[in-house]
Every structure is written in structure tokens, then in C-alpha cells.
Design an enzyme around this catalytic site. Structure first.
Site, short mmCIF file in Angstrom:
data_model
loop_
_atom_site.label_atom_id
_atom_site.label_comp_id
_atom_site.label_asym_id
_atom_site.label_seq_id
_atom_site.Cartn_x
_atom_site.Cartn_y
_atom_site.Cartn_z
N CYS A 79 0.82 -1.22 0.00
CA CYS A 79 0.00 0.00 0.00
C CYS A 79 0.85 1.27 0.00
O CYS A 79 0.54 2.22 -0.72
CB CYS A 79 -1.01 -0.01 1.14
SG CYS A 79 -0.33 -0.21 2.79
N ASP A 94 -7.47 5.58 -1.88
CA ASP A 94 -7.17 4.39 -1.09
C ASP A 94 -6.65 3.27 -2.00
O ASP A 94 -7.35 2.87 -2.94
CB ASP A 94 -8.44 3.94 -0.38
CG ASP A 94 -8.21 2.86 0.66
OD1 ASP A 94 -7.12 2.26 0.65
OD2 ASP A 94 -9.12 2.60 1.47
N HIS A 145 -6.21 0.14 -1.17
CA HIS A 145 -6.56 -1.17 -0.63
C HIS A 145 -7.71 -1.84 -1.39
O HIS A 145 -8.73 -2.21 -0.81
CB HIS A 145 -6.89 -1.06 0.85
CG HIS A 145 -5.74 -0.60 1.68
ND1 HIS A 145 -5.45 0.73 1.88
CD2 HIS A 145 -4.80 -1.29 2.36
CE1 HIS A 145 -4.38 0.84 2.65
NE2 HIS A 145 -3.97 -0.37 2.96
#
Length: 408
Positions: A88, A293, A295
Site C-alpha cells: 500500500c 485508497d 486497498h
């Protein structure tokens, strides 16, 4: 004691594994922007929710969005084929650097519109981050270059480590020809930056500059960029500033200063995170940060039969995520892009004015020359010697570990 540290690390790894088993499979209801009179700031641009909601979403969608991927060629030939659960921060590093390349080659006003044919420079920027070993800033290159920073392939990075790796990789990107500076010790030294960015001196005469063949490609990219930059007096600057704004949580005295960073036209955003997650922060509204994001695990993308690269999965086409500024982990890296010397001078003026804002504690110091107490690490070199690299690694590795452990 050592056994407590090992225990904490094991617990940390268990939490990370648990989070990757569940977080990636959830389906979130993405919230619209709140109906507020507060301005929305996105990378130096101010918007009103009431009158410019479409413009806000278009600006967000136009940022390059890099997420976990699966089924890409094995890193190093025999390594991971997915970065789910560990990549990430690497993806966030890609996003902040991609924004620098977008500003460099397309401009801040460029917008991505679904289904609209994009210019060649856009695909050149995108190809620099595709998941394959020969892309300048691919997950493969970042992971393998990180080994030199003491990070094994598949290991988490902190904000500083990914910044150091991207700086090294940028040295090979002759198409972009960027000057990348990482400000150490919470101090930005103007003299060092000018020396770095003004390294492209004009040729003394025709004989000093060998002729360039008109059909030459620079690492597969358009040759006119290479010719242009040889004659330029200022190399575009990517300035990355690793910071720690508290021990286990952000000191609220820095919040106003952090907000102002998103208001500057030179802003590239911030990479950092919250417990178990790294995010790319691109702006704020009220007391909330706006972020992309990484993820979400998507399949690796390859060119189609006609040689075109499907690009829709590289743009976030839903409202961006938001989180309270108070939840931000204190280890971050702030980024800025100065395309010209005038941009840099303007940025310096804004930083000086920011120090006068009531209630805004400076996050870093801006000085003309290197303070005498500095140990002269010469971090401007694109290839620092081993002693310098070791010093930086020892100093910031502890911060990277803090980023991972203290955010539990």
C-alpha cells in the site's frame, strides 16, 4: 526488551494479515461530500460543494489511482505476483510521483474523461508505472530498489523509504528529467535546491553540445524532452519532505499548517496513513482529509490486441474517501512540484507567510543555507556514497518502524 519487540512485531503482522483478508473484500458505501460552506481544497485548487461538485469529482477522477494488483509478472522472476497486504505505501508513493509526472507532462489543468481519447504523453506517464520490470516506477522497480534501502521484497515501507527509492529511480527517467530532493532533518535548504535544479547549464558553444539525431528516442519516450531539458536552466523540482508530527498521534498544532500545504498550487499531496493502512491524501474539507485508497486488489493490466492500454482501472470513479485529520498517523511525507524557478520562489514565499499564521506551527524549517550543525549528508547526490546511505537508512528506519508499529 527484545522479546517484547518481537512479540509486538508478530502481533502487528497478525493484524496486517487479518486486515488484508477482510478489508479488501468489503464493499463500501462511498459518501458524497457533505453539504457545507467550507471550501474543498484539492492539490492547490479551491472548490465549492454547492456549485462545483462535478468539477471536484472530475479533478479527483483525473488523478492516477494505483491499487493492489494481482497476477503481474513475478518480481525478480521468482518473487510475489501480487502486492496485496504489503504494497500500500509503495502504491501511495507511485500516486504522489505520478502526480508530479502529470504536472510535468500534462499540466495541473489536464483532466481524464472516460471514453475520451487522451494524448500520447498521458499514456507515456501511465506506462511508467505499469506492473512490469522495465517500467520506471513499477512495483517491481520499487520493491527491488528497496532492497538497497534494507527492505526485503514484500516488506512494508514507511513514507521516507518509498521517497528515497523513488528518488533513485527518477535518475533513470531521462524523459521527465526531474530534480528530486528529499529534505532531511525537517529542514529545506534553498541553496541546495537551487544548485540541484540549476545543474543544466547552457552550452558554451556548438562544439560543446554534440548534435542529437532527430529520430532518437530517450528510453522509448519522445526525444524532444531530452533536447529541451539540455537547454533548460531549471530542472523541474519534486520536493519530498518526510516528517514526524507527533509520537503516537498527530500534534494538533500542526493541523492548520498541514491544511495550508494542500492550498498551495505546487502541492503534490501527502503520503501517510492511519492504523494498518497507507493512503494518498490529495486535499481536505473542514476537519477531514480527502484521500485515494490503494486497498483494492485489481487484476494486472496488459495492452489489448491493438496495443492500447485499458486505463479505466487507474482512475477512481467514485467519490473519494475521507477521514478525520486527527486520525492521521504522525509519520508522513509531504510533496511539492515546482516546474520553474519562479514556482520555487513563489513556494518559498508562501512557506514564509505560513510561519506568520496564528495557531499554525511550522512542520519544517526553510533556510537559505545549510545550518552549521548539519553533518553534511550531501543528500542531493542521486547516487550517495555508502556512508551517506547508511546514515540515512539508520536514521529513518526507526521512523519507518514507528510508522508500522505505533499505528496499531
Amino acid at each position: 526488551p527484545a522479546f517484547l519487540l518481537v512479540s509486538a512485531l508478530c502481533d502487528f503482522q497478525e493484524v496486517v494479515v487479518a486486515s488484508t483478508l477482510t478489508y479488501d473484500t468489503l464493499r463500501f458505501e462511498y459518501e458524497e461530500f457533505p453539504e457545507t460552506k467550507e471550501p474543498v481544497w484539492i492539490l492547490g485548487r479551491e472548490y465549492s460543494v454547492f456549485t462545483e461538485k462535478e468539477e471536484i469529482l472530475l479533478d479527483v477522477t483525473s488523478r492516477l489511482w494505483f491499487t493492489y494488483r494481482k497476477n503481474f509478472p513475478a518480481i525478480g522472476g521468482t518473487g510475489p505476483t501480487s502486492d496485496t497486504g504489503w504494497g500500500c505505501m509503495l502504491r501511495c508513493g507511485q500516486m504522489i510521483f505520478a502526480q508530479a509526472l502529470v504536472c510535468r507532462h500534462l499540466g495541473r489543468d489536464w483532466r481524464w474523461i472516460k471514453g475520451k481519447r487522451q494524448m500520447d504523453n498521458y499514456f507515456s506517464v501511465l506506462n511508467a508505472f505499469i506492473d512490469k520490470k522495465d517500467s520506471y516506477y513499477s512495483i517491481h522497480q520499487i520493491a527491488q530498489m528497496g532492497v538497497g534501502e534494507g527492505k526485503s521484497i514484500g516488506q512494508w515501507y514507511g513514507p521516507n523509504t518509498v521517497a528515497q527509492v523513488l528518488k533513485k529511480l527518477a535518475a533513470f527517467d531521462t524523459w521527465s528529467s526531474l530534480a528530486v530532493h528529499i529534505a532531511m532533518d525537517n529542514t529545506v535548504v534553498m541553496e541546495e535546491i537551487r544548485r540541484l535544479c540549476q545543474s543544466n547549464l547552457p552550452c558554451a558553444g556548438a562544439a560543446a553540445c554534440p548534435a542529437v539525431e532527430p529520430d532518437v528516442l530517450y528510453n522509448g519516450y519522445p526525444e524532444e524532452a531530452g533536447v529541451r531539458d539540455r537547454l533548460s536552466l531549471w530542472k523541474p523540482l519534486v520536493l519530498l519532505i518526510p516528517l514526524r508530527l507527533g509520537l503516537t498521534e498527530i500534534n494538533e498544532a500542526y493541523i492548520e499548517t498541514l491544511k495550508h500545504c494542500f492550498m498551495m498550487p505546487q502541492s503534490l499531496g501527502v503520503i501517510g496513513g492511519k492504523p494498518n493502512s497507507a493512503h494518498y491524501f490529495i486535499g481536505y474539507v473542514g476537519e477531514e482529509l480527502i484521500y485515494l485508497d490503494p486497498h483494492t486488489t485489481q487484476p494486472a493490466v496488459e495492452p489489448n490486441d491493438s496495443g492500447c492500454l485499458p486505463d479505466e482501472s487507474f482512475h477512481c470513479q467514485h467519490p473519494p474517501c475521507r477521514m478525520s485529520i486527527a486520525e492521521l498517523d504522525p509519520s508522513i511525507a509531504v510533496g511539492f512540484f515546482c516546474n520553474t524557478e519562479e514556482d520555487f520562489n513563489n513556494w518559498c514565499q508562501q512557506i514564509r507567510k505560513l510561519s506568520l499564521v496564528r495557531g499554525a506551527l511550522p512542520m519544517f524549517e526553510l533556510v537559505e543555507r545549510q545550518p552549521s550543525h548539519f553533518s553534511n549528508p550531501d543528500v542531493l547526490n542521486l547516487t550517495p556514497d555508502s556512508s551517506d546511505a547508511d546514515r540515512l537508512e539508520r536514521f529513518f528506519d526507526s521512523e519507518d518502524e514507528d510508522f508500522e508499529i505505533l499505528s496499531l
